[in-house]
Design a protein around this motif. Structure first.
Motif, PDB file in Angstrom:
ATOM      1  N   ALA A  69       0.842  -1.210   0.000  1.00 42.30           N
ATOM      2  CA  ALA A  69       0.000   0.000   0.000  1.00 42.30           C
ATOM      3  C   ALA A  69       0.870   1.250   0.000  1.00 42.30           C
ATOM      4  O   ALA A  69       0.592   2.220  -0.711  1.00 42.30           O
ATOM      5  N   ASN A  70       1.958   1.217   0.791  1.00 43.94           N
ATOM      6  CA  ASN A  70       2.868   2.367   0.817  1.00 43.94           C
ATOM      7  C   ASN A  70       3.451   2.637  -0.555  1.00 43.94           C
ATOM      8  O   ASN A  70       3.600   3.782  -0.969  1.00 43.94           O
ATOM      9  N   ALA A  71       3.782   1.550  -1.263  1.00 50.18           N
ATOM     10  CA  ALA A  71       4.497   1.697  -2.533  1.00 50.18           C
ATOM     11  C   ALA A  71       3.572   2.070  -3.683  1.00 50.18           C
ATOM     12  O   ALA A  71       4.001   2.650  -4.668  1.00 50.18           O
ATOM     13  N   LYS A  72       2.296   1.716  -3.564  1.00 50.09           N
ATOM     14  CA  LYS A  72       1.358   1.957  -4.668  1.00 50.09           C
ATOM     15  C   LYS A  72       0.920   3.416  -4.636  1.00 50.09           C
ATOM     16  O   LYS A  72       0.207   3.847  -3.733  1.00 50.09           O
ATOM     17  N   THR A  73       1.331   4.190  -5.647  1.00 46.46           N
ATOM     18  CA  THR A  73       1.107   5.637  -5.562  1.00 46.46           C
ATOM     19  C   THR A  73      -0.369   6.021  -5.601  1.00 46.46           C
ATOM     20  O   THR A  73      -0.755   7.012  -5.010  1.00 46.46           O
ATOM     21  N   GLN A 176       0.737  15.358  -0.871  1.00 46.13           N
ATOM     22  CA  GLN A 176       2.035  14.691  -0.797  1.00 46.13           C
ATOM     23  C   GLN A 176       2.846  15.006  -2.053  1.00 46.13           C
ATOM     24  O   GLN A 176       2.482  14.619  -3.151  1.00 46.13           O
ATOM     25  N   GLY A 177       3.907  15.744  -1.881  1.00 42.79           N
ATOM     26  CA  GLY A 177       4.748  16.135  -3.014  1.00 42.79           C
ATOM     27  C   GLY A 177       4.236  17.356  -3.758  1.00 42.79           C
ATOM     28  O   GLY A 177       4.832  17.773  -4.755  1.00 42.79           O
ATOM     29  N   ALA A 178       3.124  17.931  -3.298  1.00 46.96           N
ATOM     30  CA  ALA A 178       2.557  19.103  -3.978  1.00 46.96           C
ATOM     31  C   ALA A 178       3.505  20.297  -3.848  1.00 46.96           C
ATOM     32  O   ALA A 178       4.266  20.411  -2.885  1.00 46.96           O
TER      33      ALA A 178
END
Ligand code: MN
Length: 498
Positions: A69-73, A176-178
């Motif tokens: 789940a963590n890895a799936k963007t 996240q990353g925005a």
């Protein structure tokens, strides 16, 4: 940056169990959880994809699904449910690394107790009533923020609460990353719009960086005449443009100047992959006007915006627009402007110098030009409109020095009873809940900003869920709030964050 389609996001439906009950029971658990996941996925009440995941029965499987789940963007969260008992020490390693929001759905497959048929096999299979208490303990023991939703999975209200959480998770994911950009710094000496941008990036996942006005002015100045022609045509089509601004009108050049600014800012934001921006009337070197209609239209397209350098509100406006995507109504940058203190009918008039988002307009906005008393620039073009009555809220993020606080005041918007023929800006009238005195005093005791995001379609529950995902303080002023209670809450929170 247009708003993401929420159906591109996945929420994983993860059911916990164990090997104790044998293959037959586990088969049934799998069938049941698949049925629930599919029903939620197919429900028009749920805005995201709900993806069924095979039952987890061991610490390794649980750790594995959390890692995945963590890895799936495009996985924005997990719904966890314990159909049977799932001894919760098995969950420790997985929950320890899980970086996505989690909703604990406390449901069971059958709605009713089958009074005549119920036997011990049924009891063994359908024991989420205590299985979910075990997982609840470990999440509480691990101090994990999550949402607990209780009820049958076919219940409308249960689905609505899942919907709310999914929307909050989409907003959280969007941060996240925005990237947010500030054109110029803060309005000089203003306190509440300041804040710790490093801490914000740590806590919220978005970055805020500044460009000198010259950088955006260069892009504005490179805009071509035919691009301006095109946008002016759009203005003429979408708004009631006053005669002076129309082609041939005395102030038509001002409309073209505004269009040029919009095109330039839009290009700058697109090239930098920004999700929102701030500007300030104190720093407009090289721009002919303070961006009015440009900021209004960019907001309507999904960009976050904050005036006077207010990057916290710009980011909040963007997140709230993502959360609300697809719902009727809108979200806008807002400011508590002036009061109506008639004892029988107390009201707040919300507005800004220019920048209110037309997503909340109750009719086709009128496109006007008026002088602006501050900033020392040419008269800015702006959209002017009224806003319908109804339930709404104001939300504000402030930096308390040792933490961020998300403050929400639920309000009741009311249609303006009188024309406001001389007011040259978009405006909203509302009554703060529970009443004017408590709402405004509560806001001020809580340190809430004069800038907010005004929402017609999100509830305080969306923002509570969102604050939980961010791990920040949440303070609500609404029906039921009393000043003594609120002041105690603020005092206790102060101790809690020490
Ligand atoms: Mn302001």
């Amino acid at each position: 940056m247009s708003l993401p389609n929420l159906k591109t996001f996945e929420v994983w439906f993860v059911t916990g169990s164990q090997h104790l009950y044998g293959e037959e029971t586990l088969k049934q658990v799998a069938v049941h959880s698949q049925t629930i996941a599919r029903a939620l996925d197919a429900s028009p009440q749920i805005p995201v994809k709900i993806v069924f995941k095979p039952t987890v029965k061991t610490p390794e499987e649980i750790h594995g699904i959390c890692q995945e789940a963590n890895a799936k963007t495009n996985c924005i969260g997990i719904i966890a449910w314990m159909h049977t008992f799932s001894p919760a020490k098995m969950w420790i390693r997985g929950l320890n690394i899980l970086q996505k929001p989690i909703l604990h759905l406390h449901t069971q497959f059958n709605r009713d107790i089958p009074w005549k048929e119920i036997d011990m096999d049924f009891m063994n299979l359908n024991q989420s009533a205590h299985g979910d208490r075990e997982i609840g303990f470990i999440m509480t023991r691990m101090r994990i923020n999550r949402k607990v939703v209780v009820g049958h999975w076919e219940d409308k209200n249960v689905r609505e609460r899942i919907n709310t959480w999914c929307r909050a998770a989409a907003g959280w994911n969007d941060w996240q990353g925005a990237k947010f950009v500030r054109f110029g710094d803060n309005m000089r000496q203003v306190a509440v719009t300041e804040g710790d941008k490093v801490e914000a990036e740590l806590k919220f996942g978005f970055s805020v960086n500044t460009h000198g006005l010259g950088d955006v002015v260069a892009v504005v100045n490179a805009v071509k005449e035919r691009e301006i022609d095109g946008l002016v045509e759009t203005y003429l089509k979408e708004y009631k443009v006053v005669a002076a601004l129309k082609p041939g009108g005395a102030k038509h050049q001002s409309l073209r100047d505004a269009a040029k600014i919009e095109l330039g800012i839009r290009k700058f934001l697109k090239a930098g992959n920004y999700k929102g921006y701030t500007d300030t009337f104190e720093d407009l070197h090289g721009l002919l006007q303070l961006p009015g209609i440009p900021s209004q239209r960019l907001m309507a397209d999904g960009y976050g915006f904050g005036a006077e350098g207010d990057w916290k509100t710009a980011a909040l406006v963007r997140a709230m627009k993502v959360m609300a995507n697809g719902l009727p109504g809108g979200n806008s940058f807002m400011e508590d402007y002036t009061y109506h203190f008639d004892p029988k009918d107390m009201l707040v008039l919300g507005s800004h110098m220019l920048e209110i988002c037309p997503s909340i307009a109750n009719a086709k906005p009128s496109c006007e030009i008026h002088p602006l008393g501050i900033g020392g620039k040419a008269d800015p073009v702006r959209l002017v409109f009224n806003v319908d009555g109804g339930n709404a809220l104001n939300a504000s993020i402030i930096d308390m020095g040792n933490r961020f606080r998300l403050l929400v005041n639920e309000v009741k918007a009311v249609k303006p009873k009188n024309d406001l023929p001389k007011l040259p800006v978009a405006r909203v009238l509302w009554k703060p809940l529970p009443d004017m005195q408590t709402g405004c005093a509560g806001w001020i005791y809580s340190g809430g900003a004069h800038h907010t995001c005004y929402s017609q379609n999100l509830t305080s529950e969306h923002l509570q869920d969102f604050a939980d995902m961010a791990g920040i303080e949440f303070v609500l002023i609404g029906n039921g709030t009393t000043i003594p209670q609120l002041r105690n809450e603020l005092r206790w929170n102060e101790a809690s964050y020490k």
